[in-house]
Design a protein around this motif. Structure first.
Motif, PDB file in Angstrom:
ATOM      1  N   THR A 190       1.148  -1.289  -0.032  1.00  0.00           N
ATOM      2  CA  THR A 190       0.131  -0.081   0.171  1.00  0.00           C
ATOM      3  C   THR A 190       0.757   1.143  -0.022  1.00  0.00           C
ATOM      4  OG1 THR A 190      -1.686  -1.175   1.252  1.00  0.00           O
ATOM      5  CG2 THR A 190      -1.861   1.207   1.243  1.00  0.00           C
ATOM      6  N   PRO A 191       0.583   2.164  -0.796  1.00  0.00           N
ATOM      7  CA  PRO A 191       1.466   3.321  -0.883  1.00  0.00           C
ATOM      8  C   PRO A 191       1.608   4.210   0.358  1.00  0.00           C
ATOM      9  CG  PRO A 191       0.035   3.180  -3.074  1.00  0.00           C
ATOM     10  CD  PRO A 191      -0.363   2.317  -2.047  1.00  0.00           C
ATOM     11  N   ASP A 192       2.761   4.825   0.249  1.00  0.00           N
ATOM     12  CA  ASP A 192       3.017   5.814   1.532  1.00  0.00           C
ATOM     13  C   ASP A 192       1.961   6.710   1.648  1.00  0.00           C
ATOM     14  OD1 ASP A 192       4.554   6.751   3.755  1.00  0.00           O
ATOM     15  OD2 ASP A 192       5.796   7.669   2.388  1.00  0.00           O
ATOM     16  N   GLN A 205       3.576   0.740   9.299  1.00  0.00           N
ATOM     17  CA  GLN A 205       3.382  -0.519   9.819  1.00  0.00           C
ATOM     18  C   GLN A 205       2.788  -1.135   8.324  1.00  0.00           C
ATOM     19  OE1 GLN A 205       0.579   0.097  12.569  1.00  0.00           O
ATOM     20  NE2 GLN A 205       1.720  -0.997  13.945  1.00  0.00           N
ATOM     21  N   ILE A 206       2.256  -0.396   7.577  1.00  0.00           N
ATOM     22  CA  ILE A 206       1.952  -0.999   6.109  1.00  0.00           C
ATOM     23  C   ILE A 206       2.780  -1.250   5.260  1.00  0.00           C
ATOM     24  CG2 ILE A 206       0.271  -0.652   4.295  1.00  0.00           C
ATOM     25  CD1 ILE A 206      -1.696   0.956   6.181  1.00  0.00           C
ATOM     26  N   MET A 207       3.698  -0.154   5.247  1.00  0.00           N
ATOM     27  CA  MET A 207       5.050  -0.268   4.333  1.00  0.00           C
ATOM     28  C   MET A 207       5.851  -1.285   4.390  1.00  0.00           C
ATOM     29  SD  MET A 207       4.513   1.988   1.567  1.00  0.00           S
ATOM     30  CE  MET A 207       5.999   2.247   0.964  1.00  0.00           C
ATOM     31  N   ALA A 208       5.671  -1.839   5.663  1.00  0.00           N
ATOM     32  CA  ALA A 208       6.879  -2.724   6.300  1.00  0.00           C
ATOM     33  C   ALA A 208       6.298  -4.187   5.762  1.00  0.00           C
ATOM     34  CB  ALA A 208       6.976  -2.675   7.556  1.00  0.00           C
ATOM     35  N   GLN A 209       5.299  -4.336   5.176  1.00  0.00           N
ATOM     36  CA  GLN A 209       4.726  -5.763   4.947  1.00  0.00           C
ATOM     37  C   GLN A 209       4.074  -5.505   3.514  1.00  0.00           C
ATOM     38  OE1 GLN A 209       1.908  -5.876   7.990  1.00  0.00           O
ATOM     39  NE2 GLN A 209       3.085  -7.757   8.698  1.00  0.00           N
ATOM     40  N   GLY A 214       0.630  -9.020   5.254  1.00  0.00           N
ATOM     41  CA  GLY A 214       0.080  -8.155   6.082  1.00  0.00           C
ATOM     42  C   GLY A 214      -1.402  -8.944   6.474  1.00  0.00           C
ATOM     43  N   PHE A 215      -2.130  -9.443   5.395  1.00  0.00           N
ATOM     44  CA  PHE A 215      -3.258 -10.128   5.565  1.00  0.00           C
ATOM     45  C   PHE A 215      -3.241 -11.085   6.522  1.00  0.00           C
ATOM     46  CE2 PHE A 215      -6.617 -13.097   4.285  1.00  0.00           C
ATOM     47  CZ  PHE A 215      -7.766 -12.121   4.368  1.00  0.00           C
TER      48      PHE A 215
END
Length: 379
Positions: A190-192, A205-209, A214-215
């Protein structure tokens, strides 16, 4: 007075159909976003057949019917909506346009239809519902996964109910994600700058996976009828709908466990490739429901005639996902409004040309099915 066709123009493009919107909206997305939204799993068979399966059904027109007062409205989730279409809970809408789910909510309210909100919404359920309220009266539903963190799952349910949601749409077809080659090839993340407030994930947190990892980190693959439905029922007064049903057997189980409805869906072809097209799964699900539980359908709907065909085969309402994303990518809220207006106009004309005065007039008598030996087969 006859309504004029919906025409949307942005620079030199003329948008007359959802196909036009797909073409022009997709152009505005970089490849990794376009492939995330438009692609399905493995060979893309189900993505393709969700739409092409509608083509074997033919419309049986009736003539010399007074349709001057044709009424396309119906009641869904306790709300009178302008026609039997609602917007599916599609995630990461701000990746298509910065206003994301807020723009979609406003467009739905303006058109007078209901909206589902994804757990992967880039805006909170409170913000999305408020955006719709600023424009008109509509119903929202909250899409939910079975989560490893039950406390967070309960927080989502409580927030949705407090915000005014009418139902929980439990996505039941995703113990794991489907095999999505495009996400793996693109290392999709997911974009920054985009967060997931409902599942309490920050941009960092999202960008790390990856999307897949992540799901898997929060979704529970141990979900079950026995554990999940009673647990949700004990925590909310909202209706419980099962999203992702493709068989009569699962409709019967949804009835057994006291669910209010099912959405016949294959996740837009993003889960198990090669599953049945939703319009082809619909008849057996309607038969199993036997009027005891409501049946809706999503997947592959690209014209007002597709909506008409699904209603004729027994669906109470249809839901769309990708056409809304294409509208967002094309022109934000205005693009979503054009998407909904196109489908409304096509559905209304289809009703009138088949001699139907109201939605309840639409039945199998309005359809035939193409046969290899020539004559149209009556349903």
């Amino acid at each position: 007075m006859e309504e004029k066709p919906v025409v949307a123009s942005m620079s030199n493009e003329i948008i007359l159909s959802i196909e036009d919107l797909q073409k022009e909206g997709s152009k505005k997305l970089p490849a990794f976003k376009r492939e995330f939204f438009n692609s399905g799993s493995t060979g893309q068979i189900t993505v393709h057949e969700n739409s092409t399966a509608y083509l074997k059904y033919r419309l049986r027109t009736r003539v010399l019917r007074d349709v001057s007062k044709a009424d396309t409205s119906t009641i869904v989730l306790g709300k009178k909506i302008s026609f039997p279409l609602c917007v599916s809970p599609a995630g990461i809408q701000a990746m298509a346009h910065p206003d994301g789910e807020l723009a979609t909510s406003r467009a739905c309210a303006k058109r007078g239809i209901n909206m589902g909100v994804s757990s992967y919404s880039n805006y909170s359920i409170e913000e999305v519902i408020q955006a719709g309220k600023e424009v008109g009266d509509m119903a929202h539903v909250m899409q939910l996964y079975t989560m490893k963190d039950r406390a967070m799952e309960e927080r989502i349910i409580k927030r949705a109910e407090a915000a005014g949601c009418k139902a929980i749409f439990l996505t039941a077809d995703s113990p794991v994600l489907g095999v999505r080659y495009n996400e793996w090839r693109n290392d999709f993340r997911t974009p920054d700058g985009l967060g997931f407030p409902m599942i309490e994930r920050t941009t960092k947190q999202i960008m790390a996976q990856t999307h897949d990892s992540g799901f898997m980190a929060f979704n529970s693959d141990s979900h079950s009828w026995d554990d999940d439905i009673p647990w949700i029922r004990s925590r909310t007064k909202m209706e419980i709908w099962i999203k992702g049903v493709l068989t009569a057997e699962d409709v019967l189980l949804a009835r057994e466990y006291g669910c209010e409805g099912v959405i016949v869906s294959n996740h837009g072809g993003r889960q198990l490739d090669g599953t049945v097209a939703t319009i082809d799964a619909l008849p057996e699900c309607v038969e199993a429901a036997n009027g005891k539980i409501r049946v809706h359908v999503d997947g592959g709907i690209r014209t007002g005639a597709d909506i008409f065909k699904a209603i004729a085969l027994g669906a109470e309402c249809c839901w769309i996902g990708r056409p809304v994303i294409w509208g967002l990518a094309y022109d934000g809220q205005n693009g979503v409004e054009k998407c909904l207006d196109i489908l409304y106009d096509e559905f209304r004309r289809c009703m009138m040309l088949t001699g139907c005065m109201k939605v309840s007039d639409i039945s199998k008598a309005s359809l035939g099915i193409v046969r290899a030996d020539g004559p149209l087969a009556r349903l």
